[in-house]
Motif scaffolding. Structure first.
Motif, PDB file in Angstrom:
ATOM      1  N   ALA A   1       2.667   3.229  12.684  1.00  0.00           N
ATOM      2  CA  ALA A   1       2.488   2.333  11.541  1.00  0.00           C
ATOM      3  C   ALA A   1       3.146   0.985  11.825  1.00  0.00           C
ATOM      4  CB  ALA A   1       3.071   2.958  10.278  1.00  0.00           C
ATOM      5  N   ALA A   2       4.360   1.027  12.367  1.00  0.00           N
ATOM      6  CA  ALA A   2       5.054  -0.216  12.703  1.00  0.00           C
ATOM      7  C   ALA A   2       4.318  -0.963  13.812  1.00  0.00           C
ATOM      8  CB  ALA A   2       6.482   0.099  13.143  1.00  0.00           C
ATOM      9  N   ASN A   3       3.830  -0.245  14.796  1.00  0.00           N
ATOM     10  CA  ASN A   3       3.085  -0.830  15.901  1.00  0.00           C
ATOM     11  C   ASN A   3       1.856  -1.585  15.392  1.00  0.00           C
ATOM     12  OD1 ASN A   3       2.426  -1.070  18.818  1.00  0.00           O
ATOM     13  ND2 ASN A   3       0.734   0.318  18.319  1.00  0.00           N
ATOM     14  N   ALA A   4       1.102  -0.961  14.507  1.00  0.00           N
ATOM     15  CA  ALA A   4      -0.102  -1.604  13.968  1.00  0.00           C
ATOM     16  C   ALA A   4       0.246  -2.814  13.125  1.00  0.00           C
ATOM     17  CB  ALA A   4      -0.894  -0.590  13.148  1.00  0.00           C
TER      18      ALA A   4
ATOM     19  N   ALA B   1      -3.964   3.040  10.223  1.00  0.00           N
ATOM     20  CA  ALA B   1      -4.625   2.471   9.049  1.00  0.00           C
ATOM     21  C   ALA B   1      -3.590   1.998   8.025  1.00  0.00           C
ATOM     22  CB  ALA B   1      -5.562   3.504   8.419  1.00  0.00           C
ATOM     23  N   PHE B   2      -2.507   2.767   7.868  1.00  0.00           N
ATOM     24  CA  PHE B   2      -1.452   2.368   6.939  1.00  0.00           C
ATOM     25  C   PHE B   2      -0.770   1.088   7.415  1.00  0.00           C
ATOM     26  CE2 PHE B   2       3.063   2.624   5.599  1.00  0.00           C
ATOM     27  CZ  PHE B   2       2.859   2.452   4.238  1.00  0.00           C
TER      28      PHE B   2
ATOM     29  N   PRO C   1       0.821  -1.216   0.000  1.00  0.00           N
ATOM     30  CA  PRO C   1       0.000   0.000   0.000  1.00  0.00           C
ATOM     31  C   PRO C   1       0.858   1.270   0.000  1.00  0.00           C
ATOM     32  CG  PRO C   1      -0.822  -1.581   1.602  1.00  0.00           C
ATOM     33  CD  PRO C   1       0.486  -2.106   1.127  1.00  0.00           C
ATOM     34  N   ALA C   2       0.320   2.323  -0.573  1.00  0.00           N
ATOM     35  CA  ALA C   2       1.028   3.607  -0.633  1.00  0.00           C
ATOM     36  C   ALA C   2       0.489   4.546   0.445  1.00  0.00           C
ATOM     37  CB  ALA C   2       0.852   4.238  -2.004  1.00  0.00           C
ATOM     38  N   THR C   3       1.305   5.502   0.820  1.00  0.00           N
ATOM     39  CA  THR C   3       0.873   6.530   1.758  1.00  0.00           C
ATOM     40  C   THR C   3       0.163   7.650   1.001  1.00  0.00           C
ATOM     41  OG1 THR C   3       3.013   7.619   1.529  1.00  0.00           O
ATOM     42  CG2 THR C   3       2.749   6.069   3.358  1.00  0.00           C
TER      43      THR C   3
ATOM     44  N   ALA D   1      -0.001  -4.948   7.087  1.00  0.00           N
ATOM     45  CA  ALA D   1      -0.159  -6.263   7.698  1.00  0.00           C
ATOM     46  C   ALA D   1      -1.157  -7.115   6.935  1.00  0.00           C
ATOM     47  CB  ALA D   1      -0.601  -6.112   9.151  1.00  0.00           C
ATOM     48  N   ALA D   2      -2.277  -6.528   6.537  1.00  0.00           N
ATOM     49  CA  ALA D   2      -3.312  -7.283   5.836  1.00  0.00           C
ATOM     50  C   ALA D   2      -2.794  -7.843   4.513  1.00  0.00           C
ATOM     51  CB  ALA D   2      -4.531  -6.404   5.601  1.00  0.00           C
ATOM     52  N   ARG D   3      -2.035  -7.029   3.783  1.00  0.00           N
ATOM     53  CA  ARG D   3      -1.540  -7.495   2.486  1.00  0.00           C
ATOM     54  C   ARG D   3      -0.489  -8.590   2.662  1.00  0.00           C
ATOM     55  NH1 ARG D   3      -1.415  -3.113  -2.158  1.00  0.00           N
ATOM     56  NH2 ARG D   3      -3.468  -2.912  -1.162  1.00  0.00           N
ATOM     57  N   ILE D   4       0.342  -8.452   3.672  1.00  0.00           N
ATOM     58  CA  ILE D   4       1.362  -9.466   3.909  1.00  0.00           C
ATOM     59  C   ILE D   4       0.738 -10.754   4.441  1.00  0.00           C
ATOM     60  CG2 ILE D   4       3.334 -10.031   5.400  1.00  0.00           C
ATOM     61  CD1 ILE D   4       4.286  -7.146   4.986  1.00  0.00           C
TER      62      ILE D   4
END
Length: 457
Positions: free
Chosen positions: A131-134, A180-181, A118-120, A186-189
Motif C-alpha cells: 500500500a505504501a509502495n503504491a 488498489a488501496f 479511503p477505507a479498507t 495517492a489519488a485522493r491526496i
C-alpha cells in the motif's frame, strides 16, 4: 547522549545511465528488506512504541529515489516544488500504512481542508508495504516537478520490484487489494493538492520600489522566485495567515546606522572566513543541478539516514516523514509570505552599492527577498520535529554529500544542526544575522506545533 553514525541517503547519487542500472540499484536496496523491524521505541514521540512487523525500507527507498530525481534534474528543480512533493509524500505514506497500528488516527482530523481518506475492506488481509509502495509511486509520478521519460522509468522500476517480491511471498490477491488501496490514497491526496494554489505561486510579479527594497541579484539577475507562495494552503490552520515580525532595523545608508552595521557584518565576515566556515557554507548550500538536494531535500536525507541507521519500523517512518513534511511545507509558506511582505534588500545589492562595488558572496544569492532566512526557518522546523521524536540530545553524523567529497559533519543534537545551517547563510554572504535568528525562532514555533500532533487514537 546517543551518537549515531549514519550512512549516506544518496544511494542513487551515481550517474544512472539506463533503466537496467536503476533496476540493479533498487534490487540491491531491497536485499534483506521488508523483514521484521528491530528498532527501539522513539524517544518522546508521544505516539507510543512505534514498532511493527514491517521495516521502513519501502519508505526510505522511495525517498532516496525522490532525492536522486531532484539531484539529477537539469535544470534544477525549484525549492518549493521539491518541498511540495516531499510534504505530500509524507502524508500519503502515513495514510497508506497507518492501519498497521491499531491505534493510528488519520491526519484528516488535523490538517486544514484535508478530505476523508479511503477505507479498507473489513476482514480482508493487506500488505501495508505494498500500500505504501503504491501510494509513494503515485505521488512521485504526479508531484515531481519535472518527470522525464527516464525518471518515470525509474519510478516504474522501483514500484515493480516491491510488487513482484510481495506477489511471490503473499499472493496476487493481497498485493492487488493492497495496491488498489495505496493508489486510492495517492489519488485522493493528489486531488487535494490541486487546490493548494501552488499553480499560482509563480504568477507574474511586479517588484515594489522603495528605499531598501529587494532587487534582482547577480550573477543571473533572475526574476523573483515563487512570489505568491505565501498564498498557498498550509497544512495547519494556525499557519494559514500571519508572518514573522518585521526586520529589526529600518533601512539606512549611514555607516553609523544599525542597518549599515548589520550589512557590514556580513561583508567583514566574508573577508575572514576560516576553512571550516567555508566548508559549512558549502555543505548547506544544497542547490544546483547535480550539486544539491535543495534545502528541504538535505533535511529529508538526514531523516532517511537516521531511519536506516536505527532500523526503524514502517510505523516510525510514516510518522517521521509525515510530520517533517507538514513542518517543512508550512514553514516554507509562512517564510515566503514574510519575505514578500517585507521585501528586504540582499547583502550583495547593498554592499555593491555602498561598500565595495565588485564584491560577491561565497554563495550565489537566491532570487527572492532576504528576510527571513529560509534555510534557517525551514530547517529549524524540521529539526524541532525530529528532536521531539528522537530526543533533544540525539547525536548523528550527516553523510549527505559524501558523493561530492565533502567531509561528513557531526552534531550532538538536532538543535546544533539547525543552528549551523542558519549560520551557513551568514558565512555564505547571503543573509544578515537578524534574519537567521528570526527564521530560527519562527521555524521552531512551527515545528513544535507539528510535533504536538497526535496520530494515535
Amino acid at each position: 547522549m546517543k551518537q549515531v553514525i549514519l550512512r549516506p541517503a544518496n544511494i542513487y547519487a551515481a550517474n544512472v545511465k539506463n533503466i537496467f542500472t536503476i533496476y540493479f540499484i533498487a534490487t540491491i536496496l531491497l536485499l534483506g528488506g521488508c523483514g521484521k523491524s528491530s528498532d527501539k521505541p522513539l524517544q518522546n514521540s508521544g505516539e507510543g512504541t512505534l514498532t511493527s512487523k514491517d521495516d521502513a525500507t519501502v519508505a526510505t527507498d522511495w525517498y532516496k529515489l525522490q532525492l536522486h530525481l531532484v539531484l539529477r534534474s537539469n535544470p534544477a528543480v525549484a525549492n518549493l516544488g521539491a518541498s511540495r512533493m516531499f510534504a505530500y509524500s509524507g502524508i500519503a505514506l502515513f495514510e497508506a500504512a497507518r492501519f498497521e497500528r491499531d491505534v493510528s488516527q488519520s491526519l484528516q482530523t488535523s490538517l486544514y481542508q484535508m478530505p476523508v481518506m479511503p477505507a479498507t475492506e473489513k476482514n480482508k488481509t493487506y500488505s501495508w508495504v505494498i500500500a505504501a509502495n503504491a501510494a509513494m509511486a503515485g505521488i512521485t509520478r504526479n508531484l515531481f516537478p519535472a518527470l522525464t521519460t527516464a525518471f518515470s522509468a525509474s519510478v516504474d522500476s522501483l514500484e515493480k520490484i516491491y510488487r513482484d517480491k510481495f506477489t511471490a511471498s503473499m499472493g496476487a490477491d493481497i498485493v492487488t487489494r493492497s495496491e488498489a488501496f495505496g493508489d486510492s490514497i495517492a489519488a485522493r491526496i493528489i486531488n487535494w493538492s490541486g487546490t493548494d494554489l501552488y499553480n499560482h505561486s509563480n504568477d507574474p510579479y511586479t517588484i515594489p520600489v522603495f528605499a531598501g527594497a529587494w532587487i534582482r541579484t547577480p550573477p543571473a539577475f533572475a526574476a523573483a522566485a515563487t512570489p505568491y507562495a505565501g498564498n498557498c494552503r498550509t497544512f495547519l490552520y494556525i499557519n494559514a495567515t500571519g508572518t514573522t515580525g518585521a526586520p529589526p532595523f529600518a533601512y539606512a545608508e549611514n555607516p553609523s546606522s544599525d542597518f549599515y552595521k548589520m550589512v557590514n557584518n556580513v561583508y567583514q565576515a566574508s573577508k575572514s572566513l576560516t576553512a571550516d566556515q567555508k566548508n559549512i557554507a558549502l555543505f548547506w548550500n544544497d542547490v544546483g543541478a547535480g550539486t544539491g538536494y535543495t534545502p528541504t531535500g538535505h533535511c529529508i536525507s538526514i531523516i532517511t539516514q537516521i531511519l536506516d541507521s536505527t532500523h526503524a519500523s514502517l510505523a516510525a517512518a510514516g510518522i517521521a516523514y509525515a510530520k517533517t513534511g507538514i513542518a517543512l511545507w508550512d514553514a516554507s509558506i509562512v517564510c515566503w509570505r514574510s519575505k514578500y511582505l517585507y521585501n528586504q534588500i540582499r547583502p550583495v545589492s547593498f554592499v555593491q552599492q555602498h561598500i565595495e562595488s565588485p564584491w560577491l558572496p561565497l554563495l550565489t544569492t537566491p532570487a527572492h527577498p532576504e528576510y527571513p532566512a529560509a534555510h534557517a526557518f525551514i530547517t529549524s522546523s524540521i529539526m524541532e520535529v525530529m528532536g521531539s521524536m528522537f530526543g533533544d540530545n540525539y547525536g548523528f553524523t550527516d553523510h549527505t554529500y559524501d558523493f561530492r567529497n565533502y567531509p561528513a559533519r557531526s552534531y550532538t543534537s538536532f538543535e546544533q544542526a539547525s543552528n549551523e545551517c542558519g549560520q551557513s547563510r551568514l558565512y555564505g554572504g547571503i543573509h544578515y544575522q537578524p534574519s537567521i535568528d528570526s527564521g530560527h525562532v519562527a521555524g521552531q514555533f512551527i515545528g513544535r506545533a507539528v510535533a504536538a500532533l497526535r496520530l494515535s487514537e
